[in-house]
Design an enzyme around this catalytic site. Structure first.
Site, PDB file in Angstrom:
ATOM      1  N   ILE A  16       0.753  -1.108   0.061  1.00 55.15           N
ATOM      2  CA  ILE A  16       0.054   0.077  -0.017  1.00 55.15           C
ATOM      3  C   ILE A  16       0.768   1.479  -0.124  1.00 55.15           C
ATOM      4  O   ILE A  16       0.412   2.210  -0.219  1.00 55.15           O
ATOM      5  CB  ILE A  16      -1.015   0.039   1.236  1.00 55.15           C
ATOM      6  CG1 ILE A  16      -0.127  -0.413   2.576  1.00 55.15           C
ATOM      7  CG2 ILE A  16      -2.155  -0.875   0.987  1.00 55.15           C
ATOM      8  CD1 ILE A  16      -1.323  -0.242   3.632  1.00 55.15           C
ATOM      9  N   GLY A  64       8.362   3.364   0.747  1.00 53.18           N
ATOM     10  CA  GLY A  64       9.285   4.431   1.058  1.00 53.18           C
ATOM     11  C   GLY A  64      10.842   4.099   1.064  1.00 53.18           C
ATOM     12  O   GLY A  64      11.092   3.119   0.524  1.00 53.18           O
ATOM     13  N   VAL A  67       4.913  -0.743   2.871  1.00 55.60           N
ATOM     14  CA  VAL A  67       4.045  -1.292   3.735  1.00 55.60           C
ATOM     15  C   VAL A  67       2.708  -2.166   3.228  1.00 55.60           C
ATOM     16  O   VAL A  67       2.532  -1.938   1.903  1.00 55.60           O
ATOM     17  CB  VAL A  67       3.291   0.068   4.435  1.00 55.60           C
ATOM     18  CG1 VAL A  67       2.300  -0.333   5.364  1.00 55.60           C
ATOM     19  CG2 VAL A  67       4.251   0.858   5.200  1.00 55.60           C
ATOM     20  N   LYS A 104       5.030  -3.758   8.013  1.00 60.89           N
ATOM     21  CA  LYS A 104       5.887  -2.685   7.124  1.00 60.89           C
ATOM     22  C   LYS A 104       7.229  -3.644   6.854  1.00 60.89           C
ATOM     23  O   LYS A 104       7.742  -4.197   8.143  1.00 60.89           O
ATOM     24  CB  LYS A 104       6.245  -1.527   8.248  1.00 60.89           C
ATOM     25  CG  LYS A 104       7.404  -0.581   7.595  1.00 60.89           C
ATOM     26  CD  LYS A 104       7.141   0.562   7.976  1.00 60.89           C
ATOM     27  CE  LYS A 104       8.594   1.274   8.440  1.00 60.89           C
ATOM     28  NZ  LYS A 104       8.164   2.600   9.415  1.00 60.89           N
ATOM     29  N   ASP A 119      10.353  13.344  12.444  1.00 61.45           N
ATOM     30  CA  ASP A 119       9.799  13.344  10.974  1.00 61.45           C
ATOM     31  C   ASP A 119       8.483  13.535  11.122  1.00 61.45           C
ATOM     32  O   ASP A 119       7.628  12.657  10.409  1.00 61.45           O
ATOM     33  CB  ASP A 119      10.415  12.127  10.457  1.00 61.45           C
ATOM     34  CG  ASP A 119      10.278  12.159   8.954  1.00 61.45           C
ATOM     35  OD1 ASP A 119       9.952  13.121   8.333  1.00 61.45           O
ATOM     36  OD2 ASP A 119      10.431  10.914   8.292  1.00 61.45           O
TER      37      ASP A 119
END
Ligand SMILES: *[C@@H]1O[C@H](CO)[C@@H](O)[C@H](O)[C@H]1NC(C)=O
Ligand SMILES: *[C@@H]1O[C@H](CO)[C@@H](O)[C@H](O)[C@H]1NC(C)=O
Ligand SMILES: *[C@@H]1O[C@H](CO)[C@@H](O)[C@H](O)[C@H]1NC(C)=O
Ligand SMILES: *[C@@H]1O[C@H](CO)[C@@H](O)[C@H](O)[C@H]1NC(C)=O
Ligand SMILES: *[C@@H]1O[C@H](CO)[C@@H](O)[C@H](O)[C@H]1NC(C)=O
Ligand SMILES: *[C@@H]1O[C@H](CO)[C@@H](O)[C@H](O)[C@H]1NC(C)=O
Ligand SMILES: CC(=O)N[C@H]1CO[C@H](CO)[C@@H](O)[C@@H]1O
Length: 916
Positions: free
Chosen positions: A622, A625, A630, A644, A746
């Site tokens: 989905i 990164g 993920v 993840k 972050d």
């Protein structure tokens, strides 16, 4: 009407004052605490107003000096009401209309100082209670003008500076509490002039040095609590004068020296607490003279010598804590003369010899801790006579022999720790009666034999540690089926268990099981040869590498990367047990490939996850990164989780970075729990892949929502404000409620996930770090450009204000519907007051895809934007803390009214602070 009564009434009419004094007592012989109320006030004419006019004036002047938010609770303090009827005030005199004698304003959130309170205008005050407010500043020295004061309570405020010497002028004082403030300096010797003083509580301040010699005159003293200060000197005064003293608490200071040998002269003492200091020398034998003693704690000092047998003479003693000292020799038999004893803690000393034979006669004992000593001999069967025992720890001694079956008679036992001894033979079968037992730790002994069936039947057991023994036999699913307790951890590692590994265990239990280092265990997993024909494969190529590196010997069987559930390494249990002590050495240190936490109804299995995502087929992905992707894993129709998976690194450097992020995320997420932080279910690390398992959130990320025009159009103002509040709460929790504080580093819209009700969850803790006060917080850059605070460009010293800046960006983005980069840069480059930004209206920057906010929504949005601007201050020290933000956002701000059409951005921000 009877004649005497008539006479009395007549007298009453003529001499009301006399009558009232009879009723309430004169100020000199009845205690007028804050709790006593002077009832029955009657208006009695103008002279009353005259009498207390000056007092009322002084109080009103003080009221007007208080913070405006404090004043509403004092609304009755106004000139249209007689002062004797004001909140917190009681008057003495006839019909309680005389001078003010009681001022009780405890716990009213009053904020301000005492400097505008003119104490000399309240000459008759008997009781002053301003405790549990937010008063700050120093205690003014004119407080000494309250010469009739008997009760003074200023505890739980923020008062600072030193205690004024003038307090000694208040010679009527009976009770003083200044506890829980920030008072510093020394204790004024003048306090020794308050000869009537009964209670003196100065605990929880920053007082230094010692107790003034003048205190020896205070022979009415009953309670002296100076705990939690920085006092260094023990009282050198004649303790004999304090013969009424009941409580002496000097704990948590930095006292050094020896305990005075005449301490036994405090013959009425019931509570003696000298714990957590640096006291040395031996415990004086005179302690046996304190026949009223109930509780004594000398824990955490540097006391040496013996446990004095004279303690046995303190017949009333209930609570004896001498732990964490350097006491040696054996435990005196006399200790068991204390037949009221409920708690006995002698742990962490250097005691040797045997456990006293008659210890069983302490039949009221509920807590027994003799751990971390050098005690030898066997465990006395008579322990079973102490039927009230809730907790026994004899861990880390040199005890030998068998575990006495008589322990089962301690029917209330919740905690039994016999680890780290030299106990032999098998675990007694009779433990089954211990229905309340929650922790059973028999690890690090020489126990042998089979694991008794009865252990599985203990109904309340949560932690079972049998590791590092010589237990044999095998474990069956039928054993596991018997477990009805909420077990959260079982450690059976380092034993001699054999046979088939029961695959059912991880499927039926919440929590952790450790089986490693049992030479005879094998497993039966799909794809591998069953146990009977061939031993379980223990090695694959990656695995061999690991074994070489860690030089693991062959006498251990490690259960395969593919089914890590069965082989969680001891490290994690060790880590869980030692979470407090050694957070740092935490995770993945000993054995990087075989760790996991599972705590999701006990139903998640590695296999199920791999099957649900078809071995990480891209159709389940989905999001992807830099260091992880993920996947959505549907384990059952109603059980969806997000998985993840970390990318395998291309080189050593990226591998290290990925692992660092992985560890950081696990470490953080196992520490935190908050409704606005994504829920973490577990992780897995094998040579094939490493992944983390979270709750699945239906509405995706905030970034995704804002970039989709259709979604954004259905995303209203109050929902957006609610998301901002949720993230503020999450960050406030991380910064201010976690210890050590955690920085997310972050904060950005891609890391804010939303559930079906648009409730926000902060996610992605791969860059998070603990802020340790004693170490440098310099770091390399992490985070997302566009959200990073400007100071990160020239300094790499991170602190929580970097998260605050990113939060500001995120907030504007949520309100504007797009990243506010343009707005921020136009502010930064045009600092002059006539800049175009200054004239920009709020309406011009709001997300145009939804109608402009009205009414309540408008004021909420305006306030949120104002907060966001304050977060974007160029100087970190000008940014508010997340605590201020979170509190500000949850308090309602009706004062900020207006409409986005009229509000200029310049009104919301101090534009100069936003510029370099
Ligand atoms: C005085 O206090 C009363 C009772 O709290 C309140 O109703 C009244 O409005 C106050 N008057 C003024 C002038 O503040
Ligand atoms: C006490 O604290 C104040 C600040 O609250 C400080 O100015 C003063 O120097 C301190 N005094 C001592 C003796 O530490
Ligand atoms: C005070 O203690 C000392 C030493 O223990 C003792 O000799 C003396 O009799 C005690 N005095 C009183 C009044 O109890
Ligand atoms: C002494 O004070 C400490 C800290 O203020 C408190 O935790 C402890 O319970 C007190 N001890 C007694 C015996 O009251
Ligand atoms: C106890 O410690 C003191 C120093 O604090 C030392 O002088 C003394 O010899 C020690 N006594 C024993 C019995 O170890
Ligand atoms: C005194 O000891 C008893 C028994 O251990 C305990 O319940 C109580 O809280 C203690 N009281 C104080 C003031 O420490
Ligand atoms: C009226 C009165 O007693 N005033 C005293 C109040 O306290 C200050 C400071 O201690 C003294 O200087 C005043 O004389």
């Amino acid at each position: 009407m009877a004649a005497p009564l008539k006479k009395l009434l007549a007298a009453l009419v003529r001499f009301p004052f006399v009558f009232l004094v009879l009723l309430v007592g004169s100020p000199n012989n009845s205690p007028a605490t804050g709790k006593t109320s002077f009832v029955g006030a009657v208006h009695s004419g103008d002279n009353r107003d005259m009498a207390i006019g000056k007092e009322a004036e002084a109080l009103l002047r003080w009221k007007s000096s208080l913070d405006s938010r404090s004043r509403p609770v004092l609304s009755s303090w106004n000139t249209s009401i007689p002062a004797c009827h004001w909140t917190g005030i009681s008057c003495g005199g006839p019909y309680s209309t005389g001078s003010i004698v009681v001022l009780n304003l405890a716990e009213l959130s009053l904020k301000g100082t005492l400097h505008n309170l003119d104490f000399s205008s309240l000459p008759k005050l008997v009781s002053l209670d301003l405790s549990r407010n937010m008063l700050f500043g120093t205690i003014p020295s004119n407080i000494g003008n309250l010469s009739h004061l008997r009760y003074l309570d200023l505890s739980q405020n923020y008062l600072s500076g030193s205690i004024p010497a003038s307090i000694g002028q208040m010679s009527s004082l009976l009770e003083i509490s200044l506890a829980n403030n920030e008072l510093n300096g020394t204790i004024p010797p003048e306090l020794g002039q308050c000869l009537l003083l009964r209670h003196l509580d100065l605990s929880c301040n920053k007082l230094t040095q010692g107790i003034p010699v003048e205190f020896s005159r205070l022979d009415n003293l009953q309670l002296l609590d100076l705990s939690r200060n920085s006092l260094s000197k023990l009282p050198l005064i004649s303790l004999r004068r304090w013969w009424r003293l009941v409580t002496l608490n000097l704990s948590q200071n930095v006292l050094f020296g020896t305990i005075p040998s005449n301490i036994g002269n405090l013959s009425h003492l019931r509570y003696l607490d000298l714990s957590n200091n640096h006291l040395s020398g031996s415990i004086p034998a005179s302690i046996g003279q304190m026949s009223s003693l109930l509780n004594i704690s000398l824990a955490n000092n540097e006391l040496n010598g013996t446990v004095p047998p004279e303690l046995g003479d303190c017949m009333s003693l209930q609570h004896l804590d001498l732990s964490c000292n350097k006491l040696s020799q054996s435990i005196p038999e006399d200790i068991s003369k204390l037949d009221n004893l409920q708690l006995l803690n002698l742990s962490q000393n250097m005691l040797f010899g045997t456990i006293p034979s008659n210890i069983g006669s302490l039949f009221k004992l509920y807590h027994l801790d003799l751990s971390h000593n050098y005690l030898s001999g066997s465990i006395r069967a008579s322990i079973g006579q102490m039927s009230h025992l809730l907790s026994i720890s004899l861990a880390n001694n040199e005890l030998t022999g068998a575990i006495p079956p008589g322990l089962r008679l301690c029917a209330n036992l919740q905690y039994l720790n016999l680890s780290g001894n030299m106990l032999t033979l098998s675990i007694p079968g009779e433990f089954s009666g211990l229905d309340d037992l929650q922790l059973l730790d028999l690890s690090r002994n020489s126990l042998s034999g089979y694991i008794s069936d009865t252990l599985w039947k203990l109904r309340s057991l949560k932690i079972l540690d049998l590791s590092h023994n010589m237990l044999s036999g095998s474990i069956m699913c039928t054993n596991v089926d018997q477990i009805k307790s909420p077990l959260s951890s079982i450690d059976l590692s380092y034993n001699r268990l054999e046979g088939l590994l029961p695959l059912c265990i991880p499927l039926r239990l919440d929590g952790i099981i450790v089986f490693s280092h049992n030479a005879g265990l094998c497993c039966d997993i799909a794809g591998f040869a069953p146990c009977k024909q061939a031993p379980c494969p223990t090695i694959d190529n990656d695995h061999k590498k690991w074994r070489n590196r860690e030089s693991v010997t062959t006498n251990m069987i490690v259960v395969i990367p593919v089914l890590i559930l069965l082989s969680m390494a001891f490290g994690i249990v060790y880590w869980l047990k030692n979470r407090k002590g050694s957070k740092e050495s935490a995770i993945l240190t000993s054995n990087e490939f075989l760790l996991a936490i599972w705590s999701y109804d006990g139903r998640i299995a590695y296999r199920k996850i791999i099957a649900a995502v078809e071995d990480f087929d891209s159709k389940y992905c989905i999001s992807a990164g830099a260091y992880a992707s993920v996947y959505k894993a549907e384990l059952a129709t109603d059980r969806v989780v997000a998985v993840k998976k970390l990318h395998a690194g291309h080189d050593d450097e990226s591998e290290t970075a990925t692992h660092k992020a992985f560890k950081s995320e696990i470490r953080t997420l196992t520490e935190v729990r908050h409704r606005n932080i994504v829920k973490f279910y577990g992780f897995c690390s094998t040579p094939r892949h490493s992944f983390l398992v979270y709750e699945f959130l239906g509405s995706g990320s905030l970034q995704g929502l804002l970039t989709d025009d259709d979604d954004a159009a259905g995303f209203g103002w109050l929902e957006r404000v609610n998301i901002v509040k949720g993230i503020a709460n999450a960050l406030c929790y991380l910064h201010h409620e976690c210890s050590p504080p955690i920085l997310h580093r972050d904060v950005s819209s891609k890391n804010v996930l939303l559930d079906d009700e648009y409730e926000a969850r902060l996610s992605d803790f791969g860059t998070a770090r603990f802020l340790k006060p004693d170490s440098s917080n310099w770091t390399t850059f992490v985070g997302t450009f566009g959200y990073a605070a400007p100071e990160l460009a020239y300094t790499m010293n991170v602190n929580e204000k970097c998260d605050v800046y990113s939060f500001g960006v995120l907030t504007l983005e949520t309100i504007m519907g797009r990243h506010p980069a343009d707005l921020i840069s136009s502010i930064s480059f045009s600092p002059s007051a006539s800049s175009s930004t200054d004239l920009l209206r709020l309406k011009d920057v709001l997300d145009p895809r939804i109608p402009s906010p009205r009414n309540e929504a408008a004021s909420e949005v305006i306030f949120v934007v104002k907060v966001a601007f304050s977060c974007l201050s160029y100087r970190p020290e000008f940014r508010p803390t997340m605590k201020q933000i979170s509190q500000g956002l949850s308090a309602r701000r009706l004062s900020l009214q207006g409409s986005p059409e009229e509000t200029e951005l310049g009104e919301l921000a101090d534009l100069r602070s936003l510029c370099p």
